[in-house]
Design a protein around this motif. Sequence first.
Motif, PDB file in Angstrom:
ATOM      1  N   ALA A  19     -43.011  60.720  13.960  1.00  0.00           N
ATOM      2  CA  ALA A  19     -42.008  59.669  14.258  1.00  0.00           C
ATOM      3  C   ALA A  19     -40.886  60.198  15.330  1.00  0.00           C
ATOM      4  O   ALA A  19     -40.527  59.395  16.071  1.00  0.00           O
ATOM      5  CB  ALA A  19     -41.197  59.455  12.828  1.00  0.00           C
ATOM      6  N   VAL A  20     -40.732  61.426  15.402  1.00  0.00           N
ATOM      7  CA  VAL A  20     -39.784  62.030  16.443  1.00  0.00           C
ATOM      8  C   VAL A  20     -40.369  61.727  17.813  1.00  0.00           C
ATOM      9  O   VAL A  20     -39.652  61.202  18.609  1.00  0.00           O
ATOM     10  CB  VAL A  20     -39.293  63.368  16.256  1.00  0.00           C
ATOM     11  N   ARG A  21     -41.696  62.074  17.841  1.00  0.00           N
ATOM     12  CA  ARG A  21     -42.358  61.876  19.204  1.00  0.00           C
ATOM     13  C   ARG A  21     -42.357  60.411  19.523  1.00  0.00           C
ATOM     14  O   ARG A  21     -41.937  60.084  20.810  1.00  0.00           O
ATOM     15  CB  ARG A  21     -43.850  62.397  19.000  1.00  0.00           C
ATOM     16  N   ALA A  22     -42.547  59.543  18.669  1.00  0.00           N
ATOM     17  CA  ALA A  22     -42.378  58.032  18.981  1.00  0.00           C
ATOM     18  C   ALA A  22     -40.972  57.666  19.241  1.00  0.00           C
ATOM     19  O   ALA A  22     -40.940  56.963  20.540  1.00  0.00           O
ATOM     20  CB  ALA A  22     -42.735  57.370  17.942  1.00  0.00           C
ATOM     21  N   ALA A  23     -40.110  58.353  18.697  1.00  0.00           N
ATOM     22  CA  ALA A  23     -38.613  58.081  19.260  1.00  0.00           C
ATOM     23  C   ALA A  23     -38.280  58.406  20.357  1.00  0.00           C
ATOM     24  O   ALA A  23     -37.633  57.819  21.433  1.00  0.00           O
ATOM     25  CB  ALA A  23     -37.774  58.614  18.212  1.00  0.00           C
ATOM     26  N   VAL A  24     -38.675  59.858  20.719  1.00  0.00           N
ATOM     27  CA  VAL A  24     -38.410  60.445  22.151  1.00  0.00           C
ATOM     28  C   VAL A  24     -39.082  59.375  23.079  1.00  0.00           C
ATOM     29  O   VAL A  24     -38.582  59.131  24.169  1.00  0.00           O
ATOM     30  CB  VAL A  24     -38.881  61.759  22.132  1.00  0.00           C
ATOM     31  N   GLY A  25     -40.164  59.111  22.980  1.00  0.00           N
ATOM     32  CA  GLY A  25     -41.006  58.429  23.865  1.00  0.00           C
ATOM     33  C   GLY A  25     -40.284  57.049  24.368  1.00  0.00           C
ATOM     34  O   GLY A  25     -40.211  56.634  25.373  1.00  0.00           O
ATOM     35  N   ASP A  26     -39.943  56.492  23.012  1.00  0.00           N
ATOM     36  CA  ASP A  26     -39.326  55.309  23.238  1.00  0.00           C
ATOM     37  C   ASP A  26     -37.937  55.302  24.017  1.00  0.00           C
ATOM     38  O   ASP A  26     -37.379  54.592  24.952  1.00  0.00           O
ATOM     39  CB  ASP A  26     -38.801  54.649  21.953  1.00  0.00           C
ATOM     40  N   THR A  27     -37.101  56.421  23.869  1.00  0.00           N
ATOM     41  CA  THR A  27     -35.866  56.732  24.277  1.00  0.00           C
ATOM     42  C   THR A  27     -36.392  56.978  25.965  1.00  0.00           C
ATOM     43  O   THR A  27     -35.486  56.378  26.644  1.00  0.00           O
ATOM     44  CB  THR A  27     -35.224  57.945  23.569  1.00  0.00           C
ATOM     45  N   LEU A  28     -37.060  57.826  26.247  1.00  0.00           N
ATOM     46  CA  LEU A  28     -37.601  58.032  27.562  1.00  0.00           C
ATOM     47  C   LEU A  28     -37.745  56.616  28.524  1.00  0.00           C
ATOM     48  O   LEU A  28     -37.317  56.693  29.544  1.00  0.00           O
ATOM     49  CB  LEU A  28     -38.738  59.035  27.783  1.00  0.00           C
ATOM     50  N   LEU A  29     -38.416  55.977  27.780  1.00  0.00           N
ATOM     51  CA  LEU A  29     -38.892  54.441  28.584  1.00  0.00           C
ATOM     52  C   LEU A  29     -37.617  53.667  28.868  1.00  0.00           C
ATOM     53  O   LEU A  29     -37.497  53.297  30.007  1.00  0.00           O
ATOM     54  CB  LEU A  29     -39.878  53.550  27.631  1.00  0.00           C
TER      55      LEU A  29
END
Length: 750
Positions: A19-29
């Motif tokens: 979940a954290v990785r998904a949130a980080v990925g979304d934030t980077l986008l």
Amino acid sequence: MSAEHKGLQGPAMLAGTSAVRAAVGDTLLRARALLQRRETAAAQRLYQGVLLIDPDNVEALHLLGVACLQAGDAKQAEPLIVRSLKLGLGRAWNIANHGAVLVALGRYAEALAVLDKALQLDANCAPALLALGNALLALGRWPEAQAAYEQALANAPGLPEAWCNRGKVLRALNRPADAMISFDRALRLEPANDEARTHRGHALRDLGRTEEALRSYQLALVARPKAPELLALCGSLLTDLGRDLEALGCLDEALLQRPNDVQLLYQSCVALDRLHSHADLLTRCDRLLALAPDHPVAWLARGNALQGLHRYPEAVEAYGNAVARDPSLTDAWRNHASALRMLGRYADALDDYDRALAKTGANAELLYNRAATLQQLGHYDEALTSYEAAALVPAETAQALYSQAMALQQLRRDSEALACYRQARETDPNHGIARRSEAFCRLLTGDFAQGWLQHESRWSAGDTIFHRRYTDRPMWLGAEPVTGKTVLLHAEQGFGDTLQFCRYAPLVAALGATVVLEVPLALKPLLGSLRGVDLLVAQGGVTPPFDLHCPLMSLPLAFATNLDTIPAEVPYLQADPGRRQAWRQRLDEVSAPGRFRVGLAWSGNPRHNNDENRSILLEHFAPLYGLDATFISLQPLVRERDKACLAQSGIVNLGAELSDFADTAALIDALDLVICVDTSVAHLAGALGRPLWVLLPRVPDWRWLLDRDDSPWYPTAHLFRQDKPGDWPATIGNAAQALSGWIAEKRAQR
């Protein structure tokens, strides 16, 4: 991965990590999208949030560094980008960003080395080529920088920064027209690019397209309102365009933000000097000199302010401070000499001109002023030689051409003078005095058709711009009918001008207008005798509603006046009978019975811009007042230099008893003859239709024309002219001989 991390591999934590990785990925986008839109502050916050969760996230580190660079914080950007590179980023684009940071930090040698590595990885990497061009631009290596930008644009033609900086390089290579193409391409890609807009203004200025350059700077100001450097550029160009009042507004606004900016203060002093705003100029110069006490041009400007305020001893001191700090400052030497002349120190002034000429070589303006000083020293033949030298100097600037034209007029080479005046205004369309002087020269030589038209250019000269009034109301110049309309006629300059041109009021009334005449308060009692005036008001009083207005000195243009149509019916002013009788009784007290009574006026307003040529020392009048008549002083003001001579001359001094122009008119009406220089007394006597003799310099004011001893403006006037510039003794000798004959003739008639 550390041991502690290895111990946290239960199913629940794996879900959390996912979940954290998904949130980080979304934030980077989202952060990348913001960065692409140059919303750097918002992007920075997102990248900082990612780094709180994942301190070694290379994308967040690198792009946070890029965001800092875009925000202008290269110091914060550098460690972020360097760390991202150490953690594994090594593509050409990433290395190019490091090079860009080093360029922003001014570390150009390091930048070149880093960018070389990037280009080894990808020879066509546009960001690396752009950064390389920027480093070379900063180092002044123009051709190499141009090549780098052009290679970058060949690979990525949509880079506005590359187009803008290519334009800077082309300007540095003295190719402003080509630079314009680059700046225009940058602005097509990024219309709000104020840097490209500003440099486009520089290129336009290089090309001499001043109006367009000003517009470009003004558009840049839209993107950066009140930016002091842009306001300064606008102020500078407005000064070049002769729009000094607007220039001062820009510079004052910039000074609100940078009150101690020496260059801005200096520029504002230039504008104030050109506007002849002497009191404000003095205050501004003192403010500048408090910050830069050795600024030679500030001392020069301070001298100009003091001279404009008629504080001549202080002006001499200020100019002395200017030349002490910069002996090559020609204007300071010239103006120092001018102030000395106003103090009567002609020999010292001549030394100044000679000293300046030794530094500059032949200079039309210095030689002209040197000639005028020689006149005042009584060296009339030497003065002519100096005028001839001024006329021979090759002249390129508008001021030099203007000086040459004035010298040619003194030599009575009027057609050549007109050509020089014309060339001066063509060289500098904002040289208002050259345009006005050309008009005066045309009027002086009888070319009224062109002269009146060009005379309207007087409003563009710095010493008259503040005197223009009613600019927001319709002006009448004879084109439209005025029947049933109220027309305001208003004085604009000296008393003499008002006395001469008020004669047109009855002509305006004859066209069916209601005439309101606005005049200086001192003239109001006298001008009550003028026909055709429905309402007479004093300047500063309440002006009634009106439909149209016209300055008095524009009326000859409105009536298309030529030499044959001058309205010269005199008298058009009348002395008050009661006052005239009182003066006759007063004259009986001071004059022997049967003696002719001759009024004298030998000097005018000392603040008149041509006073030194028209006013005469009273001692030079001795051949006149030594004759067998009673001489009456018509001087309301006697200068200090003349007081002792007046006391010993036998001239009856009634000046203290003259309360206003109506009094002077009544006194003149009680005299047999008036002899005077070109001052308001001449116009008053002429308007009253009294016998009048006028003593004129070689090149007189335009209204007296040339080569005639009569005046079409004043039928009762007789003119005595100088043969050589400044030679009053010969002129007064001729007048004295004529007066002796006049007295004998009048006695014989009795």
